[in-house]
Write a protein that holds these residues in place. Structure first.
Motif, mmCIF file in Angstrom:
data_model
loop_
_atom_site.group_PDB
_atom_site.id
_atom_site.type_symbol
_atom_site.label_atom_id
_atom_site.label_comp_id
_atom_site.label_asym_id
_atom_site.label_seq_id
_atom_site.Cartn_x
_atom_site.Cartn_y
_atom_site.Cartn_z
ATOM 1 N N HIS A 113 49.881 48.520 45.937
ATOM 2 C CA HIS A 113 49.397 49.702 46.662
ATOM 3 C C HIS A 113 48.511 50.584 45.784
ATOM 4 O O HIS A 113 48.520 51.807 45.907
ATOM 5 N N ASP A 114 47.728 49.953 44.907
ATOM 6 C CA ASP A 114 46.900 50.708 43.967
ATOM 7 C C ASP A 114 45.403 50.583 44.264
ATOM 8 O O ASP A 114 44.609 51.285 43.660
ATOM 9 N N SER A 115 45.025 49.701 45.154
ATOM 10 C CA SER A 115 43.609 49.486 45.509
ATOM 11 C C SER A 115 42.769 49.014 44.335
ATOM 12 O O SER A 115 41.550 49.237 44.311
ATOM 13 N N GLY A 116 43.418 48.405 43.345
ATOM 14 C CA GLY A 116 42.679 47.801 42.241
ATOM 15 C C GLY A 116 42.063 48.774 41.266
ATOM 16 O O GLY A 116 41.156 48.406 40.508
ATOM 17 N N GLN A 117 42.556 50.016 41.212
ATOM 18 C CA GLN A 117 41.973 50.994 40.300
ATOM 19 C C GLN A 117 42.537 50.900 38.877
ATOM 20 O O GLN A 117 41.936 51.445 37.950
ATOM 21 N N LYS A 162 42.671 52.080 33.063
ATOM 22 C CA LYS A 162 42.117 52.785 34.224
ATOM 23 C C LYS A 162 40.712 52.230 34.441
ATOM 24 O O LYS A 162 39.833 52.387 33.592
ATOM 25 N N LEU A 163 40.484 51.582 35.562
ATOM 26 C CA LEU A 163 39.219 50.888 35.796
ATOM 27 C C LEU A 163 38.147 51.804 36.386
ATOM 28 O O LEU A 163 36.999 51.811 35.934
ATOM 29 N N LYS A 187 30.213 54.752 40.833
ATOM 30 C CA LYS A 187 29.416 53.539 40.835
ATOM 31 C C LYS A 187 30.102 52.513 39.928
ATOM 32 O O LYS A 187 30.496 52.843 38.803
ATOM 33 N N THR A 188 30.259 51.287 40.404
ATOM 34 C CA THR A 188 31.054 50.298 39.665
ATOM 35 C C THR A 188 30.299 48.989 39.462
ATOM 36 O O THR A 188 29.288 48.712 40.130
ATOM 37 N N LYS A 189 30.825 48.187 38.545
ATOM 38 C CA LYS A 189 30.370 46.813 38.323
ATOM 39 C C LYS A 189 31.581 45.893 38.414
ATOM 40 O O LYS A 189 32.708 46.303 38.149
ATOM 41 N N VAL A 216 37.748 42.351 38.519
ATOM 42 C CA VAL A 216 38.005 43.785 38.424
ATOM 43 C C VAL A 216 36.717 44.549 38.694
ATOM 44 O O VAL A 216 35.604 44.068 38.429
ATOM 45 N N THR A 217 36.902 45.738 39.205
ATOM 46 C CA THR A 217 35.782 46.645 39.458
ATOM 47 C C THR A 217 35.880 47.789 38.461
ATOM 48 O O THR A 217 36.904 48.486 38.402
ATOM 49 N N VAL A 218 34.835 47.957 37.660
ATOM 50 C CA VAL A 218 34.882 48.900 36.540
ATOM 51 C C VAL A 218 33.867 50.020 36.762
ATOM 52 O O VAL A 218 32.699 49.767 37.090
ATOM 53 N N GLY A 219 34.347 51.257 36.578
ATOM 54 C CA GLY A 219 33.484 52.423 36.738
ATOM 55 C C GLY A 219 32.770 52.809 35.455
ATOM 56 O O GLY A 219 32.679 52.030 34.499
#
Length: 240
Positions: A113-117, A173-174, A180-182, A214-217
């Motif tokens: 339940h973290d939405s991948g953050q 912490k991503l 904006k993410t990569k 992973v999506t990284v900010g």
């Protein structure tokens, strides 16, 4: 008449003789001679079976061959160690060497339940000897290997020394919402060694099947290593 007088004289003579004998016996007893009468013997110094306690026999004086226990002298043998309990010397534990790439298996997972953050990194010791994870891992994404993630304000309460098959944790912490993410399918990791000037180049680690990517900010960060997963969660979820 003469016969009666003669009888009275004999009776008087016999009575006088008896009195004389009695006086003679009393005179002999007062001189301290032996007597067969009921005179009690003098008390003996030796205690009888039911008599009073015999006098205490003095103990022999102690010899000077060995010291006798006193309030300030222990009778126990003294040890060779100092007994200070400081942990120094051959009995103290030596700190385990720093963990390296060859010592660890790295796993990754998301929190439910973290939405991948946030990403959880789990390091497992795959050797038969303990090793130590110092500070925080050097984490990189993409080609920017010279700029590892900065640590969160989460200093470990204790050095993360892990024995065979034991685990330590770090959290990443991503990104924050709206950033904006990569996207990346792997990351680089290296380990710190305070006894070496070279921490080595990060090795590339594929993300687990559970994570895949992973999506990284713009400003990701990492926690310190910790043996307690709940401590990692506490820091990673309050990071901004």
């Amino acid at each position: 008449m003469r016969a009666a007088a003669r009888k009275s004289w004999k009776t008087y003579a016999l009575g006088a003789a008896a009195v004389a004998a009695l006086l003679s016996s009393t005179a002999c007893g007062s001189d301290g001679g032996t007597d067969d009468g009921a005179v009690s013997p003098a008390p003996s110094r030796t205690a009888s079976a039911t008599g009073t306690t015999a006098p205490v026999t003095p103990s022999p004086a102690p010899t000077t061959d060995a010291p006798q226990p006193t309030a300030t002298h222990s009778a126990k043998p003294s040890g060779s160690g100092s007994g200070s309990g400081s942990g120094s010397g051959s009995g103290s534990k030596e700190k385990a060497p720093a963990c390296g790439d060859q010592d660890l298996s790295i796993g990754t997972s998301y929190w439910a339940h973290d939405s991948g953050q946030h990403l959880l990194i789990t390091a497992t010791n795959v050797t038969d000897k303990p090793c130590t994870l110092y500070h925080y891992p050097f984490i990189t994404f993409g080609q920017d290997v010279d700029s590892p993630l900065q640590p969160m304000e989460s200093p470990a309460k204790a050095v993360a020394t892990i024995g065979p098959k034991q685990k330590a944790y770090a959290g990443v912490k991503l990104f924050l919402g709206g950033e904006k993410t990569k996207t990346y399918e792997s990351f680089g990791i290296a380990y710190q060694d305070p006894n070496s000037n070279d921490d080595g180049s990060p090795i590339d680690v594929a993300l687990s099947d559970e994570v895949q990517f992973v999506t990284v900010g713009r400003n990701p960060s990492v926690t310190f290593w910790n043996l307690d997963r709940s401590e990692v969660e506490r820091f990673v979820f309050k990071a901004r």
